[in-house]
Design a protein around this motif. Sequence first.
Motif, PDB file in Angstrom:
ATOM      1  N   LEU A 109       0.852  -1.210   0.030  1.00 16.27           N
ATOM      2  CA  LEU A 109       0.031  -0.181  -0.030  1.00 16.27           C
ATOM      3  C   LEU A 109       0.852   1.141  -0.132  1.00 16.27           C
ATOM      4  O   LEU A 109       0.652   2.247  -0.765  1.00 16.27           O
ATOM      5  CB  LEU A 109      -0.932   0.076   1.410  1.00 16.27           C
ATOM      6  N   ASP A 110       1.980   1.300   0.625  1.00 14.15           N
ATOM      7  CA  ASP A 110       2.942   2.267   0.784  1.00 14.15           C
ATOM      8  C   ASP A 110       3.580   2.588  -0.507  1.00 14.15           C
ATOM      9  O   ASP A 110       3.704   3.797  -1.217  1.00 14.15           O
ATOM     10  CB  ASP A 110       3.971   2.189   1.703  1.00 14.15           C
ATOM     11  N   ILE A 111       3.987   1.501  -1.502  1.00 15.89           N
ATOM     12  CA  ILE A 111       4.344   1.806  -2.719  1.00 15.89           C
ATOM     13  C   ILE A 111       3.490   2.275  -3.566  1.00 15.89           C
ATOM     14  O   ILE A 111       3.700   3.143  -4.457  1.00 15.89           O
ATOM     15  CB  ILE A 111       4.984   0.217  -3.189  1.00 15.89           C
ATOM     16  N   ASP A 128       3.435  13.099 -14.894  1.00 13.67           N
ATOM     17  CA  ASP A 128       2.925  12.569 -15.835  1.00 13.67           C
ATOM     18  C   ASP A 128       3.312  11.349 -16.578  1.00 13.67           C
ATOM     19  O   ASP A 128       3.296  10.910 -17.626  1.00 13.67           O
ATOM     20  CB  ASP A 128       3.040  13.626 -17.194  1.00 13.67           C
ATOM     21  N   VAL A 129       3.753  10.317 -15.392  1.00  8.58           N
ATOM     22  CA  VAL A 129       3.941   8.999 -15.740  1.00  8.58           C
ATOM     23  C   VAL A 129       2.716   8.020 -15.363  1.00  8.58           C
ATOM     24  O   VAL A 129       1.963   8.180 -14.376  1.00  8.58           O
ATOM     25  CB  VAL A 129       5.145   8.667 -14.849  1.00  8.58           C
ATOM     26  N   THR A 130       2.592   7.098 -16.352  1.00  8.05           N
ATOM     27  CA  THR A 130       1.368   6.125 -16.120  1.00  8.05           C
ATOM     28  C   THR A 130       2.012   4.671 -15.893  1.00  8.05           C
ATOM     29  O   THR A 130       3.090   4.362 -16.406  1.00  8.05           O
ATOM     30  CB  THR A 130       0.316   6.141 -17.078  1.00  8.05           C
ATOM     31  N   GLY A 131       1.349   3.769 -15.803  1.00 10.45           N
ATOM     32  CA  GLY A 131       1.644   2.377 -15.786  1.00 10.45           C
ATOM     33  C   GLY A 131       0.857   1.423 -14.874  1.00 10.45           C
ATOM     34  O   GLY A 131      -0.107   1.505 -14.548  1.00 10.45           O
ATOM     35  N   CYS A 132       1.541   0.333 -14.821  1.00  7.71           N
ATOM     36  CA  CYS A 132       0.883  -0.999 -14.094  1.00  7.71           C
ATOM     37  C   CYS A 132       1.963  -1.813 -13.306  1.00  7.71           C
ATOM     38  O   CYS A 132       3.106  -1.598 -13.592  1.00  7.71           O
ATOM     39  CB  CYS A 132       0.463  -1.850 -15.216  1.00  7.71           C
ATOM     40  N   LEU A 133       1.563  -2.154 -12.171  1.00  5.39           N
ATOM     41  CA  LEU A 133       2.449  -2.853 -11.018  1.00  5.39           C
ATOM     42  C   LEU A 133       1.562  -4.198 -10.928  1.00  5.39           C
ATOM     43  O   LEU A 133       0.584  -4.163 -10.217  1.00  5.39           O
ATOM     44  CB  LEU A 133       2.540  -2.173  -9.754  1.00  5.39           C
ATOM     45  N   ILE A 134       2.301  -5.272 -11.197  1.00  9.94           N
ATOM     46  CA  ILE A 134       1.940  -6.525 -10.796  1.00  9.94           C
ATOM     47  C   ILE A 134       2.707  -6.892  -9.512  1.00  9.94           C
ATOM     48  O   ILE A 134       3.845  -6.933  -9.547  1.00  9.94           O
ATOM     49  CB  ILE A 134       2.059  -7.734 -12.071  1.00  9.94           C
TER      50      ILE A 134
END
Length: 136
Positions: A21-23, A35-41
């Motif tokens: 949750l902190d990350i 202005d950075v987007t993305g995804c974390l698995i």
Amino acid sequence: MPYLQIVYASRPFGFDAGTLLDILFKARAWNAKADVTGCLICRDDIYLQLLEGPADNVTRIYKKILEDDRHVEVTQLVRRGVPERMFGKWAMRDDPVQSWMWSRDEIDAGAVNRATPEEVLAIFQRLADDTSKTEA
């Protein structure tokens, strides 16, 4: 406007729900400002993350990740220019425990390091396609 896309894998150090949750909280705040987007698995045995956006901003965030002691064995898997974002609406989409990618045994046996850029990007494309379906 072309964007930079970086995908990296790492092993979590001290993985628990609070750390995750902190990350996510910090990543979403930093990424929105940059202005950075993305995804974390994320699983207890792997972080697999795609970052995309203006090259300088993506590079700066990736350097912060390299210095973050919650990540061990950070390995850049993909670095490429792209004409559009895969996760343009997400400061950081998270997707826990993806059992359809690699098993724990496959990761321990080096699957991440053997994966081609196309295989890695296909994982994120599947998530992006799933996201599009739920937003429609």
